[in-house]
Write a protein that holds these residues in place. Sequence first.
Motif, PDB file in Angstrom:
ATOM      1  N   MET A  21       0.834  -1.203   0.000  1.00 35.62           N
ATOM      2  CA  MET A  21       0.000   0.000   0.000  1.00 35.62           C
ATOM      3  C   MET A  21       0.871   1.256   0.000  1.00 35.62           C
ATOM      4  O   MET A  21       0.584   2.223  -0.728  1.00 35.62           O
ATOM      5  N   ILE A  22       1.940   1.254   0.794  1.00 40.06           N
ATOM      6  CA  ILE A  22       2.835   2.408   0.840  1.00 40.06           C
ATOM      7  C   ILE A  22       3.474   2.652  -0.524  1.00 40.06           C
ATOM      8  O   ILE A  22       3.610   3.802  -0.974  1.00 40.06           O
ATOM      9  N   THR A  23       3.861   1.594  -1.213  1.00 40.51           N
ATOM     10  CA  THR A  23       4.464   1.774  -2.543  1.00 40.51           C
ATOM     11  C   THR A  23       3.459   2.361  -3.529  1.00 40.51           C
ATOM     12  O   THR A  23       3.828   3.147  -4.408  1.00 40.51           O
ATOM     13  N   ASP A  24       2.187   1.982  -3.384  1.00 42.60           N
ATOM     14  CA  ASP A  24       1.169   2.538  -4.275  1.00 42.60           C
ATOM     15  C   ASP A  24       0.853   3.990  -3.937  1.00 42.60           C
ATOM     16  O   ASP A  24       0.669   4.828  -4.834  1.00 42.60           O
ATOM     17  N   VAL A  25       0.785   4.288  -2.648  1.00 43.82           N
ATOM     18  CA  VAL A  25       0.474   5.657  -2.232  1.00 43.82           C
ATOM     19  C   VAL A  25       1.565   6.618  -2.690  1.00 43.82           C
ATOM     20  O   VAL A  25       1.289   7.731  -3.167  1.00 43.82           O
ATOM     21  N   PHE A  26       2.818   6.205  -2.549  1.00 45.74           N
ATOM     22  CA  PHE A  26       3.931   7.069  -2.933  1.00 45.74           C
ATOM     23  C   PHE A  26       4.385   6.834  -4.379  1.00 45.74           C
ATOM     24  O   PHE A  26       5.407   7.363  -4.797  1.00 45.74           O
ATOM     25  N   ARG A  27       3.644   5.992  -5.088  1.00 43.01           N
ATOM     26  CA  ARG A  27       3.860   5.758  -6.520  1.00 43.01           C
ATOM     27  C   ARG A  27       5.291   5.313  -6.824  1.00 43.01           C
ATOM     28  O   ARG A  27       5.973   5.873  -7.687  1.00 43.01           O
TER      29      ARG A  27
END
Length: 469
Positions: free
Chosen positions: A161-167
């Motif tokens: 999720m963190i990788t998706d939020v911070f793209r």
Amino acid sequence: MAQQTNEAQDESLQRNPQSNVMRRFLASHQSSLPILFLAVFVGLLAGLLCTFFDIAIDWVITQRNEWSKAHGEMSLLTIVAVVVSSALLSAFGFLLVKKVAPEAAGSGIPEIEGALDGLRPVRWWRVIPAKFFGGIGAIGAGLVLGREGPSVQMGSSVGRMITDVFRLNDDESRHTLVASGAAAGLAAAFNAPLAGIMFVVEEMRPQFRYNLISIKSVMIAAIVATITYRYFQGQGAMIPLPAHADVPLEALGLFLILGLMFGGFGVLFNRMVVWSMDGFERLHRHKTKRFIGIGAALGAMFGVMIIFLPRLTGAGESLITDAVGGSFTLSMLLLLFVARTVTTLACFCSGAPGGVFAPMLALGTLFGTCFGAVCMLVFPDFDITIGMFAVAGMGALFAATVRAPITGILLVIELTHNYELILPLLITSLGATMTAQAMGGKPLYSQLLQRTLSKQKAAVSTENENTPT
């Protein structure tokens, strides 16, 4: 001119050595700093999620126990209420797995290993709620399930999720943060940071891409998650056991024998897991009503056992302390070991959202205690206690099934704070691992991942055959 500039910089660094150290640190970590900072967020969020998961399960169990005491533990009203509530809680967990996130079934650890290998997706937006609320339902219903499996999968989902939020689009960063979340989840589940780190490095070694950035991120996430857990739940051992003296050197051979026995049982246990999963699939045939019905039936059955046979329900933490304390006879220990083996297989293999680490630790304790009691009768001159064998048994079964002996040793030590038993733990776990390997057994989660991938491939082939050209 350039020489004067360099001399001025050297003079400035000499005047301010702290700045010199900081600049060198930033220069050597410049490319990894963003990932390391994000690992902090992964550890914090995973720690919060897993801690509140733990608190919520304890609240459900406490509410049921208090209600039962207030209305009479053996009254008809209490029996009906506990059975119905357990059936509904379990059915709710199975419903979330079936309708929201099928990949949330079981512990979820094989799914994370597949994700680290690029073979399985991480749909965090549906896994996290399904695993959180479904795990509360299934574990709160009294099923023999551990909290660590859901915690590991939720932690890894937080990392994704963190990788998706911070793209973050590069594969290396995603891989690192998903692995960091797994370590954070296990660390928070057991209040065991070292075991969380080693679990990723050792058990997930075929998938984990070891480098300086990834291992730092894993360590940071596990540390932050543990601090978060301890802020809310305290710093004591999760399974407090009496401290034991050093094991006499002449008795160390007994621990090797115990490890050899656990190695054989570990191979058998892993095979029974696969057989049981196949049996449950033949029973529900992937039909929603059948699957949820199995969940409700299991919940009702364990609701009855909560009233009449409470030792056979739950993950087994209290059972560990009772066994080490000498609360059971030799025959009762054997009976509990066999019965809980059956209930562990029934719950873990049914597709319920829960783990198997804690139930395996309880099984290891029961058999280890039984073996220790026999050794004390046969060798009365040895200065040994059943508690020594109980602790060694916890690590041995973990080593034989998961095939991660160092993780098992660290986990047991951090859970019980029995640091004096490192040597017998090493001997027992090594014997269990070598025996399991010699018998051709494969690590549990590797078997489950291969099973999932095989079924996925078969489903795709069937779909292609049925698609008109």
